[in-house]
Design an enzyme around this catalytic site. Structure first.
Site, PDB file in Angstrom:
ATOM      1  N   HIS A   1      25.904 -16.020  16.122  1.00 56.29           N
ATOM      2  CA  HIS A   1      25.671 -15.742  14.705  1.00 56.29           C
ATOM      3  C   HIS A   1      26.515 -14.547  14.264  1.00 56.29           C
ATOM      4  CE1 HIS A   1      21.537 -17.896  14.653  1.00 56.29           C
ATOM      5  NE2 HIS A   1      22.487 -18.697  14.239  1.00 56.29           N
TER       6      HIS A   1
ATOM      7  N   ILE B   1      18.567 -22.906  17.808  1.00 60.94           N
ATOM      8  CA  ILE B   1      19.151 -21.845  16.990  1.00 60.94           C
ATOM      9  C   ILE B   1      20.166 -21.170  17.902  1.00 60.94           C
ATOM     10  CG2 ILE B   1      17.279 -20.237  17.572  1.00 60.94           C
ATOM     11  CD1 ILE B   1      17.691 -18.919  14.841  1.00 60.94           C
ATOM     12  N   SER B   2      21.343 -20.899  17.393  1.00 58.75           N
ATOM     13  CA  SER B   2      22.409 -20.323  18.208  1.00 58.75           C
ATOM     14  C   SER B   2      22.027 -18.950  18.735  1.00 58.75           C
ATOM     15  CB  SER B   2      23.701 -20.206  17.395  1.00 58.75           C
ATOM     16  OG  SER B   2      24.197 -21.472  17.060  1.00 58.75           O
ATOM     17  N   ALA B   3      22.713 -18.554  19.784  1.00 61.12           N
ATOM     18  CA  ALA B   3      22.527 -17.218  20.345  1.00 61.12           C
ATOM     19  C   ALA B   3      22.920 -16.169  19.304  1.00 61.12           C
ATOM     20  CB  ALA B   3      23.384 -17.060  21.597  1.00 61.12           C
TER      21      ALA B   3
END
Length: 181
Positions: free
Chosen positions: A30, A24-26
């Site tokens: 987001h 999951i992106s930082a």
């Protein structure tokens, strides 16, 4: 915290593993991407999240588009589709959005998009693509926006912002340099 494997690291500003060689992106990424969509993911809009992973951005987009809109996540790893559905069901509000159809998550090749759900006002891609997927551009509504990390895996990537005008013409600009899987 509902969308990562280790709640203790949920709010670190770094990518977090979600299994199956995916992350999951930082949070800051987001935030950057969501800011790029503020004029496109508005109440009543349709949004596509390609590589929806743990379901987090689908949930955020569903809140942005409201009950008259729709957030569709597509993911090619079956276990991540199941994980995202489990994560979304952790919250009564997100579970209700799933039941009502404000959020949908599908198992499919993200390069294909979700043609039967489109066209979309906004399309977010959460994994690097060496070339802009033309099928996603085709599924973008006139006046819509596609945000995709472009370039080779591991470096030299750029976060591309592709806008389609009312005549169907596209323009591309670089928002920033990035590193995505």
């Amino acid at each position: 915290g509902d969308f990562v494997l280790d709640r203790r690291s949920a709010y670190y500003d770094s990518p977090q593993p979600i299994g199956h060689a995916a992350t999951i992106s930082a949070p800051h990424m987001h935030a950057h991407c969501l800011e790029l969509f503020t004029a496109h993911a508005k109440p009543g809009a349709k949004v596509l999240d390609v590589g929806s992973g743990s379901g987090y951005l689908c949930a955020v987009f569903a809140h942005m588009v409201g009950p008259s809109g729709k957030a569709v996540g597509v993911e090619h790893i079956p276990q991540l589709v199941e994980l995202s559905l489990q994560n979304l069901r952790k919250s009564a509000g997100h579970a209700r959005m799933l039941e009502e159809g404000t959020i949908a998550v599908e198992l499919t090749d993200g390069r294909e998009g979700a043609p039967r759900e489109g066209p979309f006002d906004a399309i977010h891609v959460g994994a690097a693509s060496p070339k802009v997927p033309l099928k996603l551009v085709e599924q973008l509504k006139p006046g819509g926006r596609l945000v995709v990390p472009g370039g080779p895996e591991g470096g030299g990537q750029e976060l591309l912002v592709i806008d389609k005008d009312t005549q169907g013409r596209t323009t591309t600009r670089t928002a920033m340099g990035v590193v995505y899987v």
